[in-house]
Design a protein around this motif. Structure first.
Motif, PDB file in Angstrom:
ATOM      1  N   LEU A  24       0.816  -1.210   0.000  1.00 34.38           N
ATOM      2  CA  LEU A  24       0.000   0.000   0.000  1.00 34.38           C
ATOM      3  C   LEU A  24       0.849   1.258   0.000  1.00 34.38           C
ATOM      4  CD1 LEU A  24      -2.808  -0.956   2.508  1.00 34.38           C
ATOM      5  CD2 LEU A  24      -2.937  -0.859   0.024  1.00 34.38           C
ATOM      6  N   ILE A  25       2.063   1.155   0.523  1.00 40.93           N
ATOM      7  CA  ILE A  25       2.933   2.315   0.666  1.00 40.93           C
ATOM      8  C   ILE A  25       3.297   2.962  -0.671  1.00 40.93           C
ATOM      9  CG2 ILE A  25       5.199   3.066   1.501  1.00 40.93           C
ATOM     10  CD1 ILE A  25       4.881   0.965   3.727  1.00 40.93           C
ATOM     11  N   PRO A  26       3.668   2.229  -1.725  1.00 44.98           N
ATOM     12  CA  PRO A  26       4.093   2.889  -2.960  1.00 44.98           C
ATOM     13  C   PRO A  26       2.989   3.657  -3.688  1.00 44.98           C
ATOM     14  CG  PRO A  26       4.877   0.625  -2.916  1.00 44.98           C
ATOM     15  CD  PRO A  26       3.927   0.791  -1.788  1.00 44.98           C
ATOM     16  N   PHE A  27       1.731   3.467  -3.332  1.00 40.51           N
ATOM     17  CA  PHE A  27       0.658   4.147  -4.039  1.00 40.51           C
ATOM     18  C   PHE A  27       0.533   5.613  -3.675  1.00 40.51           C
ATOM     19  CE2 PHE A  27      -0.904  -0.299  -4.214  1.00 40.51           C
ATOM     20  CZ  PHE A  27      -0.776  -0.445  -5.579  1.00 40.51           C
ATOM     21  N   PHE A  28       1.148   6.029  -2.582  1.00 40.09           N
ATOM     22  CA  PHE A  28       1.084   7.423  -2.153  1.00 40.09           C
ATOM     23  C   PHE A  28       2.481   8.009  -2.118  1.00 40.09           C
ATOM     24  CE2 PHE A  28      -2.558   5.462   0.134  1.00 40.09           C
ATOM     25  CZ  PHE A  28      -3.562   6.132  -0.542  1.00 40.09           C
ATOM     26  N   SER A  29       2.584   9.288  -2.455  1.00 36.28           N
ATOM     27  CA  SER A  29       3.870   9.965  -2.361  1.00 36.28           C
ATOM     28  C   SER A  29       4.120  10.375  -0.911  1.00 36.28           C
ATOM     29  CB  SER A  29       3.888  11.195  -3.268  1.00 36.28           C
ATOM     30  OG  SER A  29       2.948  12.142  -2.813  1.00 36.28           O
ATOM     31  N   VAL A  30       5.332  10.760  -0.614  1.00 36.39           N
ATOM     32  CA  VAL A  30       5.694  11.159   0.744  1.00 36.39           C
ATOM     33  C   VAL A  30       4.875  12.369   1.212  1.00 36.39           C
ATOM     34  CG1 VAL A  30       7.577  12.061   2.173  1.00 36.39           C
ATOM     35  CG2 VAL A  30       7.984  10.153   0.627  1.00 36.39           C
ATOM     36  N   VAL A  32       1.859  13.268   0.338  1.00 39.62           N
ATOM     37  CA  VAL A  32       0.474  12.840   0.554  1.00 39.62           C
ATOM     38  C   VAL A  32       0.368  12.044   1.849  1.00 39.62           C
ATOM     39  CG1 VAL A  32      -1.382  11.396  -0.355  1.00 39.62           C
ATOM     40  CG2 VAL A  32      -0.138  12.920  -1.872  1.00 39.62           C
ATOM     41  N   VAL A  33       1.335  11.180   2.111  1.00 34.51           N
ATOM     42  CA  VAL A  33       1.312  10.376   3.333  1.00 34.51           C
ATOM     43  C   VAL A  33       1.416  11.274   4.568  1.00 34.51           C
ATOM     44  CG1 VAL A  33       2.597   8.670   4.669  1.00 34.51           C
ATOM     45  CG2 VAL A  33       2.165   8.291   2.251  1.00 34.51           C
ATOM     46  N   TRP A  34       2.298  12.262   4.532  1.00 40.17           N
ATOM     47  CA  TRP A  34       2.425  13.162   5.673  1.00 40.17           C
ATOM     48  C   TRP A  34       1.176  14.009   5.853  1.00 40.17           C
ATOM     49  CZ3 TRP A  34       5.470  13.484   9.763  1.00 40.17           C
ATOM     50  CH2 TRP A  34       6.645  12.757   9.744  1.00 40.17           C
ATOM     51  N   THR A  35       0.589  14.482   4.775  1.00 41.02           N
ATOM     52  CA  THR A  35      -0.637  15.270   4.882  1.00 41.02           C
ATOM     53  C   THR A  35      -1.775  14.416   5.414  1.00 41.02           C
ATOM     54  OG1 THR A  35       0.071  16.744   3.108  1.00 41.02           O
ATOM     55  CG2 THR A  35      -2.277  16.689   3.594  1.00 41.02           C
ATOM     56  N   LEU A  36      -1.897  13.187   4.925  1.00 45.90           N
ATOM     57  CA  LEU A  36      -2.931  12.294   5.446  1.00 45.90           C
ATOM     58  C   LEU A  36      -2.721  11.997   6.929  1.00 45.90           C
ATOM     59  CD1 LEU A  36      -3.434   9.701   2.573  1.00 45.90           C
ATOM     60  CD2 LEU A  36      -5.100  11.332   3.455  1.00 45.90           C
ATOM     61  N   SER A  99       4.927  20.029   7.241  1.00 46.26           N
ATOM     62  CA  SER A  99       5.307  21.125   6.341  1.00 46.26           C
ATOM     63  C   SER A  99       6.697  20.906   5.768  1.00 46.26           C
ATOM     64  CB  SER A  99       5.245  22.459   7.086  1.00 46.26           C
ATOM     65  OG  SER A  99       3.938  22.736   7.478  1.00 46.26           O
ATOM     66  N   PHE A 100       7.604  20.433   6.600  1.00 46.46           N
ATOM     67  CA  PHE A 100       8.965  20.186   6.128  1.00 46.46           C
ATOM     68  C   PHE A 100       9.000  19.072   5.085  1.00 46.46           C
ATOM     69  CE2 PHE A 100      12.917  17.739   6.521  1.00 46.46           C
ATOM     70  CZ  PHE A 100      13.829  18.712   6.131  1.00 46.46           C
ATOM     71  N   TYR A 101       8.326  17.953   5.363  1.00 50.89           N
ATOM     72  CA  TYR A 101       8.376  16.814   4.455  1.00 50.89           C
ATOM     73  C   TYR A 101       7.532  17.001   3.197  1.00 50.89           C
ATOM     74  CZ  TYR A 101      11.196  14.119   7.635  1.00 50.89           C
ATOM     75  OH  TYR A 101      12.225  13.683   8.419  1.00 50.89           O
ATOM     76  N   THR A 102       6.601  17.943   3.199  1.00 54.99           N
ATOM     77  CA  THR A 102       5.871  18.256   1.967  1.00 54.99           C
ATOM     78  C   THR A 102       6.567  19.358   1.189  1.00 54.99           C
ATOM     79  OG1 THR A 102       4.436  19.811   3.135  1.00 54.99           O
ATOM     80  CG2 THR A 102       3.633  17.560   2.886  1.00 54.99           C
ATOM     81  N   PHE A 109       0.248  22.766   2.150  1.00 51.30           N
ATOM     82  CA  PHE A 109       0.398  23.755   3.215  1.00 51.30           C
ATOM     83  C   PHE A 109      -0.968  24.298   3.648  1.00 51.30           C
ATOM     84  CE2 PHE A 109       1.523  27.972   4.892  1.00 51.30           C
ATOM     85  CZ  PHE A 109       2.485  27.600   5.822  1.00 51.30           C
ATOM     86  N   MET A 110      -1.838  24.578   2.696  1.00 55.55           N
ATOM     87  CA  MET A 110      -3.169  25.099   3.022  1.00 55.55           C
ATOM     88  C   MET A 110      -4.012  24.034   3.742  1.00 55.55           C
ATOM     89  SD  MET A 110      -3.137  28.191   2.241  1.00 55.55           S
ATOM     90  CE  MET A 110      -4.852  28.597   2.444  1.00 55.55           C
TER      91      MET A 110
END
Length: 138
Positions: A24-30, A32-36, A99-102, A109-110
C-alpha cells in the motif's frame, strides 16, 4: 526476537516485501502520506477532545460535566496545565514536520494549516464552554 534461533532464511529482511500491507505504501507519495497523517491525527483528536461530551462512567457530580467536552473537563477546567500544553504542542510539532516533508507545497500547506487551526482554535481559553453556531450545544 529470538536470538540464536536457526531459521531457513539467509537474510530475514528479504521477506519484508512479501508481508501483508507493505504494497500500500508505494501508491502514495511522501507529501500525501504526511498530509494524510496530519489530517487524520487532527480529525481524530478533534472528535475525541472537542465533540465527545460527558463522562463514560458514573460520576458523583450530579450531571454537572455532561455538557462539557473532554477538553473542558481536563484538569477540572484549569488552563495552561502540563497535560493541556502537551495536547496543544503535539499537533503543532506534527504540523511542522508535515510542512517540512511536503517541502512547503502550497496545496499541502493550506490543507495542513486548515487542519491545524481546526484543532488549535477550540483549545484556546477564550473558547472554553463556547459553542460556535450552536454546534454541539446539547
Amino acid at each position: 526476537m529470538n536470538v540464536g534461533v536457526a531459521h531457513s532464511e539467509v537474510n530475514p529482511n528479504t521477506r519484508v516485501m512479501n508481508s501483508r500491507g507493505i504494497w500500500l505504501i508505494p501508491f502514495f507519495s511522501v507529501p500525501v502520506v504526511w498530509t494524510l497523517t496530519n489530517v487524520i491525527h487532527n480529525l481524530v483528536m478533534y472528535l475525541l477532545l472537542h465533540t465527545v461530551k460527558g463522562t463514560p462512567f458514573e460520576t458523583p457530580d450530579q450531571g454537572k460535566d455532561r455538557l462539557l467536552t473532554h477538553w473542558e473537563q481536563i484538569d477540572y477546567g484549569m488552563q495552561c496545565t502540563s497535560s493541556r500544553k502537551f495536547l496543544s504542542i503535539s499537533p503543532i510539532v506534527l504540523y511542522l514536520l508535515t510542512s517540512f516533508y511536503t517541502k512547503y507545497d502550497p496545496a499541502h500547506f493550506m490543507i495542513n494549516t486548515a487542519s491545524l487551526l481546526s484543532v488549535l482554535l477550540p483549545k484556546l481559553p477564550q473558547f472554553h464552554g463556547v459553542r460556535v453556531f450552536g454546534i454541539n450545544k446539547y
